[in-house]
Each structure stands twice: as C-alpha cells, then as structure tokens.
Design an enzyme around this catalytic site. Structure first.
Site, mmCIF file in Angstrom:
data_model
loop_
_atom_site.group_PDB
_atom_site.id
_atom_site.type_symbol
_atom_site.label_atom_id
_atom_site.label_comp_id
_atom_site.label_asym_id
_atom_site.label_seq_id
_atom_site.Cartn_x
_atom_site.Cartn_y
_atom_site.Cartn_z
ATOM 1 N N HIS A 124 0.941 -1.150 -0.059
ATOM 2 C CA HIS A 124 0.060 0.108 0.147
ATOM 3 C C HIS A 124 0.866 1.402 -0.084
ATOM 4 O O HIS A 124 0.202 2.561 -0.420
ATOM 5 C CB HIS A 124 -0.827 0.032 1.274
ATOM 6 C CG HIS A 124 -2.005 -1.097 1.320
ATOM 7 N ND1 HIS A 124 -2.766 -0.976 0.065
ATOM 8 C CD2 HIS A 124 -2.329 -1.935 2.096
ATOM 9 C CE1 HIS A 124 -3.636 -2.131 0.508
ATOM 10 N NE2 HIS A 124 -3.363 -2.753 1.498
ATOM 11 N N ASP A 161 -2.833 -10.793 -2.183
ATOM 12 C CA ASP A 161 -3.467 -10.180 -1.204
ATOM 13 C C ASP A 161 -4.818 -9.836 -1.242
ATOM 14 O O ASP A 161 -5.294 -9.506 -2.462
ATOM 15 C CB ASP A 161 -2.498 -8.767 -0.543
ATOM 16 C CG ASP A 161 -2.931 -8.391 0.654
ATOM 17 O OD1 ASP A 161 -2.203 -8.754 1.731
ATOM 18 O OD2 ASP A 161 -3.905 -7.807 0.987
ATOM 19 N N HIS A 163 -6.359 -7.405 -0.412
ATOM 20 C CA HIS A 163 -6.308 -5.700 -0.563
ATOM 21 C C HIS A 163 -5.873 -5.410 -2.115
ATOM 22 O O HIS A 163 -4.681 -6.090 -2.216
ATOM 23 C CB HIS A 163 -5.838 -5.027 0.603
ATOM 24 C CG HIS A 163 -6.624 -5.131 1.738
ATOM 25 N ND1 HIS A 163 -5.964 -6.044 2.751
ATOM 26 C CD2 HIS A 163 -7.533 -4.941 2.492
ATOM 27 C CE1 HIS A 163 -6.740 -6.108 3.840
ATOM 28 N NE2 HIS A 163 -7.769 -5.447 3.410
ATOM 29 N N ASP A 248 -4.718 -12.757 3.856
ATOM 30 C CA ASP A 248 -5.829 -12.191 4.276
ATOM 31 C C ASP A 248 -6.931 -12.574 3.393
ATOM 32 O O ASP A 248 -8.180 -12.363 3.559
ATOM 33 C CB ASP A 248 -5.776 -10.713 4.604
ATOM 34 C CG ASP A 248 -5.006 -10.000 3.495
ATOM 35 O OD1 ASP A 248 -4.707 -10.546 2.479
ATOM 36 O OD2 ASP A 248 -4.736 -8.647 3.778
HETATM 37 ZN ZN LIG Z 1 -4.321 -7.167 2.808
#
Ligand SMILES: [Zn+2]
Length: 344
Positions: A124, A161, A163, A248
């Site tokens: 991120h 991931d 995200h 995740d």
């Molecule tokens: Zn994540």
C-alpha cells in the site's frame, strides 16, 4: 528444488502494539516452520538494510525522511491505520532489503525460489506516503532493483493479497517493464484497483486489476488464475516473477470476506510456480504482505514452501470454509476483464 527464506528478528522490533499487523504474525510463521522438518530443507538468506538510494527508486526523499524522523521521535501514527515505533525505520529498511536479497539469491542462482518473511508489509505504500500498515513498498523497491542490477526488461508482480496493492500499481503505472496483476476484494480498502485502471501511455495493458466480490473462494480464484492471470503473464514473458503474498484472502481472516482455503493458496502457488518454470527462468520471489489469522497465516506460508519445494501434498488443518455464503458469479466480470486485456 532449492528454496530460500529471508528472516531476521529485526522484523519483530517493528512494534505496533494492539494492532492486527503485529510481531506475533512472523513469530507464528517461524515457530510453525520450526516445528516441522521442512525448515531444514530451506536455505536462510540474511537480509540487509536497503540503502536510501534504493528506497528513492520508489519513494520521495521527503517520505523517507518523515519515516526516519517519526522513528527518531519514538514512533507514532502515520495515518489512521499505520503506526510505527522507534525501531520501525530500521525494520522497514531491512524489509525492503530482505526482498532485494531474496531477489538477488534467485537471480544469482543461489536458490530456485525464495520467500521474504518480512514486516512491515509494503504494497500500500506510495511514493509519498505510508498507508495500510505499510511504510515502504518492499516489492516495488525490489523490482526496481532487479530491473537495474540485472538489466532485466520485464518483471511481473502477482498480488493475491485480499487488498489492492495501490502503491505497487502507482509505482509502475507508466512503466511498461513491470506487469502488475492483482486479485482483490472490491469494494474494499483502499478503494482502488478497478478493471479500467490498465496503465498509462506505453504501459497501457501492464496493469491488470481483478476486483472480486466478497465471498469468492478457491473455485473463483482458480478460475481467475486460469482465465486471466496465466494468459496475461505468459504473454508478457517476465524474466522474474515477484509475488505479493497476502494470506488475508483466507476464509478465517478477520479483516476481509473472502473464502479461500489453505489448499486454494497452495493451488495458486503451484500455478505461479509452473508458470515461472514454463517461462524458462523459474525465477520466483514471494514477499509477505497481509494475513491476520495466525493459524491460517502460518499454515498457508508452510503450504507455500511445500509447493515451492515440490511436495505433492500439503496440509490444510483448517479445511474449507464452514460459512456457506452463496458463491458470487464472476463470469461476466471475467469476460469483461478478458475483453479489456484482449484475452478472448
Ligand atoms: Zn491485505
């Protein structure tokens, strides 16, 4: 198959207190690996600190100085989700340097593949800011390093991931040398990663976003790998594949709503490994991003190593999701993405 792993206790010193991204994550992974004979089959790769010059290939000097300054002041919050301690700057330099070292070990043939077990995570972090538990973008820094050091022309980054790796996408949005492919839950944090985001100018087509509705499990992920990821990576012909491995996506993870099992992760890793081998190099570097259910995380990382080592079977102590969510249909989404990326 010679498989390396990067680890150093310095990663535990990134003290986040009561936060889902904490040192227990890596401790759970390492203690689980140490309880099995597998650890003896792995080659330990010592990390080093990334240099300021290496960080600067992705981040502004202002951002680097800011993280250093907050560490100097004893730590603090960098945004609403991202906290650091006095040792976090050092840990973050070693996290970026850890993925660099893993890439070096693979590129120089010391190992066939490697997994950098590092924290803080990275995908991120953007050029100018820390966000989403990430301080510096480890995978992007390693990709820039490998492109320059080994005069590579093409690197693929696969990010599973849960995200979207907004920072990684940003880092290479106008760079045709790096293919960024991400599967992620959508709508979800950080709110980026739409199918229409495909890259800019001469890099058009080298960003491939696969935003999936909550509730997708092994079947949907494998279908996406077969129909989109494999053909798009095959077409790009990367000389090195980096993987932002976030666990995740597992059904037991408390931060997201996907339904992938450990068996599902192992199948994805197998597809990626075979793809790397098929493309001639077999060069493959994993780096740890998210994953917050410690049992699922540790067993998923172990399953990843099992596949990289060439084991025929893996252990899935948690099994399939007990939650019988209606599986969303992704057929029209997949077709749309195939159309956007000329994969028909
Ligand atoms: Zn994540």
């Amino acid at each position: 198959m010679k498989v390396g792993y990067v680890y150093d206790p310095i990663y535990l010193k990134h003290d986040t207190g009561q936060h889902p991204e904490n040192a227990n994550r890596l401790e759970a992974i390492i203690s689980h690996l140490e309880q099995t004979p597998l650890i003896r089959q792995l080659t330990l790769i010592q990390p080093r600190a990334a240099s300021i010059e290496e960080l600067s290939s992705v981040h502004s000097e202002q951002h680097i100085a800011h993280v250093q300054q907050v560490a100097h002041e004893g730590g603090g919050w960098l945004d609403a989700d991202t906290v650091m301690s006095s040792d976090s700057y050092s840990a973050a330099l070693y996290a970026a340097g850890g993925v660099i070292r893993a890439s070096e070990a693979v590129m120089q043939g010391e190992v066939d593949s490697a997994f950098a077990l590092v924290r803080p995570p990275g995908h991120h972090a953007t050029a100018t800011r820390a966000m989403g538990f990430c301080l510096f973008n480890n995978v992007a820094i390693a990709a820039k390093y490998a492109l320059a050091k080994y005069s590579l022309e093409r690197i693929a980054i696969i990010d599973f991931d849960v995200h979207h790796g907004n920072g990684t996408q940003d880092s290479f949005y106008d760079n045709p040398q790096v293919l960024y492919v991400s599967t992620h839950e959508s709508p979800f944090y950080p709110g980026t990663g739409y199918i229409e985001e495909t890259g800019k100018d001469e890099a058009k087509g080298t960003t491939v976003n696969i935003p999936l509705p909550a509730g997708c499990g092994d079947g949907e992920y494998l279908s996406v790998f077969e129909q989109i990821i494999v053909p798009v990576v095959r077409r790009f012909k990367p000389q090195l594949i980096l993987v932002s491995a976030g666990y995740d996506t597992h059904w037991a993870d408390g931060l997201a709503m996907m339904q992938v099992s450990i068996t599902g992760f192992a199948q994805m890793v197998r597809i990626i490994k075979e793809l790397a081998e098929e493309l001639g190099s077999g060069r493959l570097v994993f780096t740890l991003e998210g994953g917050y259910n410690l049992t699922a995380l540790a067993a998923s990382v172990k399953a990843t190593f099992d596949v990289l080592l060439g084991s025929a079977s893996i252990e899935d102590p948690l099994g399939q999701s007990p939650r019988r969510l209606a599986t969303p249909s992704i057929i029209s989404l997949v077709n749309k993405i195939k159309e956007i990326h000329n994969l028909a």
